[in-house]
Design an enzyme around this catalytic site. Structure first.
Site, PDB file in Angstrom:
ATOM      1  N   TRP A 284       0.969  -1.343   0.137  1.00 21.80           N
ATOM      2  CA  TRP A 284       0.065  -0.045  -0.178  1.00 21.80           C
ATOM      3  C   TRP A 284       0.724   0.913  -0.168  1.00 21.80           C
ATOM      4  CZ3 TRP A 284      -3.720   1.383  -1.968  1.00 21.80           C
ATOM      5  CH2 TRP A 284      -5.277   2.487  -1.474  1.00 21.80           C
TER       6      TRP A 284
ATOM      7  N   GLY B 275     -10.801   3.117   2.925  1.00 20.36           N
ATOM      8  CA  GLY B 275     -11.977   2.693   1.874  1.00 20.36           C
ATOM      9  C   GLY B 275     -11.703   1.826   1.372  1.00 20.36           C
TER      10      GLY B 275
ATOM     11  N   LYS C  66     -13.505  -4.054   9.515  1.00 18.47           N
ATOM     12  CA  LYS C  66     -13.879  -5.215   7.988  1.00 18.47           C
ATOM     13  C   LYS C  66     -13.088  -6.165   8.155  1.00 18.47           C
ATOM     14  CE  LYS C  66     -10.098  -3.522   5.602  1.00 18.47           C
ATOM     15  NZ  LYS C  66      -9.434  -4.678   4.695  1.00 18.47           N
TER      16      LYS C  66
ATOM     17  N   ASP D 127     -15.549  -0.928   2.243  1.00 21.25           N
ATOM     18  CA  ASP D 127     -14.236  -2.035   2.780  1.00 21.25           C
ATOM     19  C   ASP D 127     -14.929  -2.801   2.776  1.00 21.25           C
ATOM     20  OD1 ASP D 127     -11.744  -1.689   2.087  1.00 21.25           O
ATOM     21  OD2 ASP D 127     -11.299  -0.494   4.193  1.00 21.25           O
TER      22      ASP D 127
ATOM     23  N   THR E 281     -13.035  -6.716   0.314  1.00 24.88           N
ATOM     24  CA  THR E 281     -11.856  -7.076   1.578  1.00 24.88           C
ATOM     25  C   THR E 281     -12.529  -8.982   1.143  1.00 24.88           C
ATOM     26  OG1 THR E 281     -12.410  -6.139   3.155  1.00 24.88           O
ATOM     27  CG2 THR E 281     -10.337  -6.808   2.248  1.00 24.88           C
TER      28      THR E 281
ATOM     29  N   GLU F 276      -4.391  -7.951   8.771  1.00 27.91           N
ATOM     30  CA  GLU F 276      -4.736  -6.971   9.919  1.00 27.91           C
ATOM     31  C   GLU F 276      -5.644  -7.316  11.588  1.00 27.91           C
ATOM     32  OE1 GLU F 276      -2.997  -4.441  11.762  1.00 27.91           O
ATOM     33  OE2 GLU F 276      -1.562  -3.227  10.409  1.00 27.91           O
TER      34      GLU F 276
HETATM   35  N1  LIG Z   1      -2.121  -3.865   0.742  1.00 24.99           N
HETATM   36  C1  LIG Z   1      -3.434  -2.589   0.609  1.00 24.99           C
HETATM   37  O1  LIG Z   1      -4.107  -3.093  -0.626  1.00 24.99           O
HETATM   38  C2  LIG Z   1      -4.051  -2.191   1.535  1.00 24.99           C
HETATM   39  C3  LIG Z   1      -3.117  -1.915   3.033  1.00 24.99           C
HETATM   40  N2  LIG Z   1      -3.632  -1.687   4.058  1.00 24.99           N
HETATM   41  C4  LIG Z   1      -3.684  -1.495   5.364  1.00 24.99           C
HETATM   42  O2  LIG Z   1      -2.002  -0.533   4.817  1.00 24.99           O
HETATM   43  C5  LIG Z   1      -1.230  -1.208   6.128  1.00 24.99           C
HETATM   44  C6  LIG Z   1      -0.229  -1.352   5.369  1.00 24.99           C
HETATM   45  O3  LIG Z   1      -0.089  -2.602   4.322  1.00 24.99           O
HETATM   46  P1  LIG Z   1       0.517  -3.036   3.457  1.00 24.99           P
HETATM   47  O4  LIG Z   1       1.571  -1.851   2.673  1.00 24.99           O
HETATM   48  O5  LIG Z   1      -0.442  -3.295   2.658  1.00 24.99           O
HETATM   49  O6  LIG Z   1       1.662  -4.076   4.061  1.00 24.99           O
HETATM   50  P2  LIG Z   1       2.737  -5.163   3.588  1.00 24.99           P
HETATM   51  O7  LIG Z   1       2.422  -5.866   5.049  1.00 24.99           O
HETATM   52  O8  LIG Z   1       2.446  -4.713   2.744  1.00 24.99           O
HETATM   53  O9  LIG Z   1       4.352  -4.083   3.863  1.00 24.99           O
HETATM   54  C7  LIG Z   1       4.197  -4.050   5.259  1.00 24.99           C
HETATM   55  C8  LIG Z   1       5.561  -2.962   5.003  1.00 24.99           C
HETATM   56  O10 LIG Z   1       5.288  -2.319   6.520  1.00 24.99           O
HETATM   57  C9  LIG Z   1       6.989  -2.690   6.631  1.00 24.99           C
HETATM   58  N3  LIG Z   1       7.185  -3.110   8.259  1.00 24.99           N
HETATM   59  C10 LIG Z   1       6.747  -3.363   9.118  1.00 24.99           C
HETATM   60  N4  LIG Z   1       7.090  -3.147  10.450  1.00 24.99           N
HETATM   61  C11 LIG Z   1       8.070  -1.934  10.208  1.00 24.99           C
HETATM   62  C12 LIG Z   1       8.660  -1.209  11.050  1.00 24.99           C
HETATM   63  N5  LIG Z   1       8.204  -1.601  12.380  1.00 24.99           N
HETATM   64  N6  LIG Z   1       9.359  -0.221  10.896  1.00 24.99           N
HETATM   65  C13 LIG Z   1       9.439  -0.379   9.200  1.00 24.99           C
HETATM   66  N7  LIG Z   1       8.630  -0.571   8.377  1.00 24.99           N
HETATM   67  C14 LIG Z   1       7.838  -1.655   8.892  1.00 24.99           C
HETATM   68  C15 LIG Z   1       6.990  -3.629   5.983  1.00 24.99           C
HETATM   69  O11 LIG Z   1       8.846  -3.321   6.550  1.00 24.99           O
HETATM   70  P3  LIG Z   1       9.399  -4.837   5.568  1.00 24.99           P
HETATM   71  O12 LIG Z   1       9.881  -5.635   4.537  1.00 24.99           O
HETATM   72  O13 LIG Z   1      11.236  -4.789   6.066  1.00 24.99           O
HETATM   73  O14 LIG Z   1       8.981  -6.344   6.338  1.00 24.99           O
HETATM   74  C16 LIG Z   1       6.864  -3.409   4.737  1.00 24.99           C
HETATM   75  O15 LIG Z   1       7.631  -2.487   3.933  1.00 24.99           O
HETATM   76  C17 LIG Z   1      -1.960  -2.053   6.960  1.00 24.99           C
HETATM   77  O16 LIG Z   1      -2.575  -1.491   7.881  1.00 24.99           O
HETATM   78  C18 LIG Z   1      -3.003  -2.519   5.789  1.00 24.99           C
HETATM   79  O17 LIG Z   1      -4.479  -2.338   6.273  1.00 24.99           O
HETATM   80  C19 LIG Z   1      -5.345  -0.070   3.447  1.00 24.99           C
HETATM   81  C20 LIG Z   1      -5.144  -0.354   2.621  1.00 24.99           C
HETATM   82  C21 LIG Z   1      -5.272  -1.248   1.334  1.00 24.99           C
HETATM   83  O1  LIG Z   2      -7.675  -2.555   2.899  1.00 21.12           O
HETATM   84  C1  LIG Z   2      -7.768  -3.537   2.146  1.00 21.12           C
HETATM   85  C2  LIG Z   2      -8.512  -2.941   1.094  1.00 21.12           C
HETATM   86  O2  LIG Z   2      -9.405  -2.358   1.238  1.00 21.12           O
HETATM   87  C3  LIG Z   2      -7.017  -4.065   1.941  1.00 21.12           C
HETATM   88  O3  LIG Z   2      -7.574  -5.216   2.148  1.00 21.12           O
HETATM   89  P1  LIG Z   2      -6.072  -6.602   2.448  1.00 21.12           P
HETATM   90  O4  LIG Z   2      -5.251  -6.425   3.588  1.00 21.12           O
HETATM   91  O5  LIG Z   2      -7.520  -7.450   3.413  1.00 21.12           O
HETATM   92  O6  LIG Z   2      -5.315  -7.359   1.973  1.00 21.12           O
END
Ligand SMILES: NC(=O)C1=CN([C@@H]2O[C@H](COP(=O)(O)OP(=O)(O)OC[C@H]3O[C@@H](n4cnc5c(N)ncnc54)[C@H](OP(=O)(O)O)[C@@H]3O)[C@@H](O)[C@H]2O)C=CC1
Ligand SMILES: O=C(CO)COP(=O)(O)O
Length: 342
Positions: free
Chosen positions: A14, A139, A194, A247, A251, A284
Site C-alpha cells: 500500500w 476505503g 472489516k 471496504d 475485502t 491485520e
Molecule cells: N495492501 C493494501 O491493498 C492496503 C493496505 N492497507 C493497510 O495499510 C497498512 C500497510 O499494509 P501493506 O502495505 O499492505 O503491508 P505489507 O505487508 O505489504 O507491507 C508492510 C510494510 O511495512 C514495513 N514495516 C513493518 N513493520 C515495520 C517497522 N517496524 N518499521 C518499518 N517498516 C515496517 C514492512 O517492511 P519489511 O519489508 O522490512 O518487513 C513492509 O514494507 C496495513 O494496515 C493495511 O491494512 C490499507 C488499504 C489497502
Molecule cells: O484494506 C484493504 C482494501 O481496502 C486491504 O485488505 P487486505 O489487507 O485484506 O488485503
C-alpha cells in the site's frame, strides 16, 4: 515552480502504490524502507517486486533507509505501516517532521496493548503542533488495482475540515477519487473491523458455503461493526459509506484481500502460524480480532461473529462448529437498536 514533496513511511504494497499516486499527482516522493534490498530495487530498477510485483514505479519515486532523510522538509508524510509498528515508527519520525507537515495514515487496525486507534497513537507520539494535521485515509482500495489505475474511491477524515480537504486535494486524481468525511472515529473503526469479517468470508468460502452465507456475514458483520463503532463514538451513517460497507464488500469478495485469503487457508486446515508465514504480508484482521474481542467487553456490546472468529483463531475451534453456533444463537431482532418501543 518547485514540485510538492511527500514521504511515505512503509514500503509494503500500500505504501508503494500510494507513492505512485502522489507521483502521478506531481509530487516528488521518497519512500522510507527498512530493507536495503528494497531501497536498491526501487532506486535502481524502479520496482518493489516483493510487495507489488509487475508494477513499474515512476522515476519521481525514490527510496531511502534513513527516516531523517525521508522526512526532512517534506510537506506531506504518509504513515503506511502495519498497525502494531505505528507507535515505534511515529516515535522515530517525530523529531524530523516539518512543523507544518500534513500527516496522513492509511493503516487499518488498533494497537493491541492499548486498544487505541492509529490517529490516537500518532497524537501521542507526534509534536503537539501537528495534532490537527493528522488525517486518516481509508476505503475500498486494494493496492494491486490502484497500481493499474483502476477506478477507486476512498475517504479521508481529520478533526479539522481544512486538513481533510488539503489531503483530499493532494491525493485526488481521475482514477483515485477522494471524499472527505468528518467522522474520524467511524472511518478508522470501519476500516479496521472489516478485516475480521473478511477473515470470516474467506473461511466461509473455503468451507463451501454459498452466496447466502457471504451476504449474511457482510450484513450481520456490518451490524456488529456499527454497534461497536457507535459505542466508541462513531456516527452510524459512516458505516453506510466507503469506510464501512464499501471496504467490507471489497475485502469479503476480492481475491486480492490478504484477510480473505488467510481465512480461506485456515479453512483448508492450515494453522494460523502457517497461514501468516505463507502470506508474508500483514494480515491485520488477526490482531484486530483480538482487539475487537476486548473492546466488545470493554464497551459491553455484542459481537457474535467476532467472538466465534476469536475462538477459531486462538482456541482452535472447528469453523463448522462456529458457524453452527452462530446459526443457532437465541432468537433476536435484526435491528436491536431501533426495536425498543415496538
Ligand atoms: N495492501 C493494501 O491493498 C492496503 C493496505 N492497507 C493497510 O495499510 C497498512 C500497510 O499494509 P501493506 O502495505 O499492505 O503491508 P505489507 O505487508 O505489504 O507491507 C508492510 C510494510 O511495512 C514495513 N514495516 C513493518 N513493520 C515495520 C517497522 N517496524 N518499521 C518499518 N517498516 C515496517 C514492512 O517492511 P519489511 O519489508 O522490512 O518487513 C513492509 O514494507 C496495513 O494496515 C493495511 O491494512 C490499507 C488499504 C489497502
Ligand atoms: O484494506 C484493504 C482494501 O481496502 C486491504 O485488505 P487486505 O489487507 O485484506 O488485503
Amino acid at each position: 515552480m518547485s514540485k510538492k514533496t511527500a514521504a511515505v513511511l512503509g514500503a509494503g504494497s500500500w505504501g508503494t502504490v500510494l507513492a505512485t499516486v502522489l507521483a502521478d499527482n506531481g509530487f516528488e516522493v521518497i519512500i522510507w524502507a527498512r530493507r536495503e534490498s528494497t531501497v536498491r530495487e526501487i532506486n535502481e530498477q524502479h520496482r518493489n517486486s516483493r510487495y507489488i510485483p509487475d508494477v513499474r514505479l515512476p522515476r519521481s519515486v525514490r527510496a531511502t533507509m534513513s527516516i531523517q532523510e525521508a522526512i526532512r522538509d517534506r510537506e506531506m508524510v504518509l504513515f503506511v505501516i502495519p498497525s502494531q509498528s505505528m507507535r515505534e515508527v511515529a516515535r522515530a519520525a517525530a523529531p524530523h517532521l516539518r512543523k507544518d507537515a500534513l500527516i496522513v495514515h492509511a493503516s487499518k487496525g488498533f494497537e493491541l496493548d492499548s486498544l487505541k486507534r492509529m490517529s490516537e497513537v500518532l497524537k501521542e507520539e507526534l509534536p503537539t503542533a501537528l495534532r490537527e494535521k493528522i488525517t486518516v485515509l481509508s476505503g475500498p482500495s486494494h493496492a494491486e488495482e490502484v497500481a493499474k489505475k483502476s477506478p477507486t474511491t476512498v475517504v479521508v477524515s481529520s478533526e479539522r475540515q481544512q486538513t481533510a480537504e488539503m489531503a483530499q486535494s493532494y491525493l485526488i486524481n481521475p482514477y483515485f477519487r477522494v471524499y472527505t468525511n468528518p467522522d474520524m472515529v467511524g472511518v478508522e473503526i470501519g476500516g479496521s473491523l472489516k478485516n475480521i469479517i473478511a477473515l470470516g468470508a474467506g473461511l466461509s468460502d473455503g468451507l463451501g458455503f454459498g452466496d447466502n452465507a457471504k451476504a449474511a456475514l457482510v450484513t450481520r458483520g456490518l451490524a456488529e461493526i456499527a454497534r461497536l463503532g457507535m459505542a466508541m463514538g462513531a456516527r452510524p451513517i459512516t458505516f453506510a459509506g466507503l469506510a464501512g460497507v464499501g471496504d467490507l464488500v471489497v475485502t469479503c469478495t476480492s481475491r486480492h484481500s490478504r484477510n480473505w485469503r488467510a481465512g480461506h487457508m485456515l479453512s483448508q486446515g492450515m494453522t494460523l502460524d502457517e497461514v501468516l508465514e505463507r502470506m508474508g504480508m500483514v494480515v491485520e484482521g488477526v490482531k484486530t480480532t483480538r482487539a475487537a474481542y476486548r473492546l466488545a467487553r470493554q464497551y459491553q456490546v455484542e459481537m457474535p461473529i467476532t467472538n466465534e472468529l476469536h475462538a477459531v483463531l486462538f482456541d482452535r475451534k472447528d469453523p463448522r462448529q462456529a458457524v453452527e453456533d452462530l446459526m443457532c444463537r437465541g432468537k433476536t431482532n435484526e435491528m436491536e437498536e431501533i426495536v425498543q418501543g415496538w
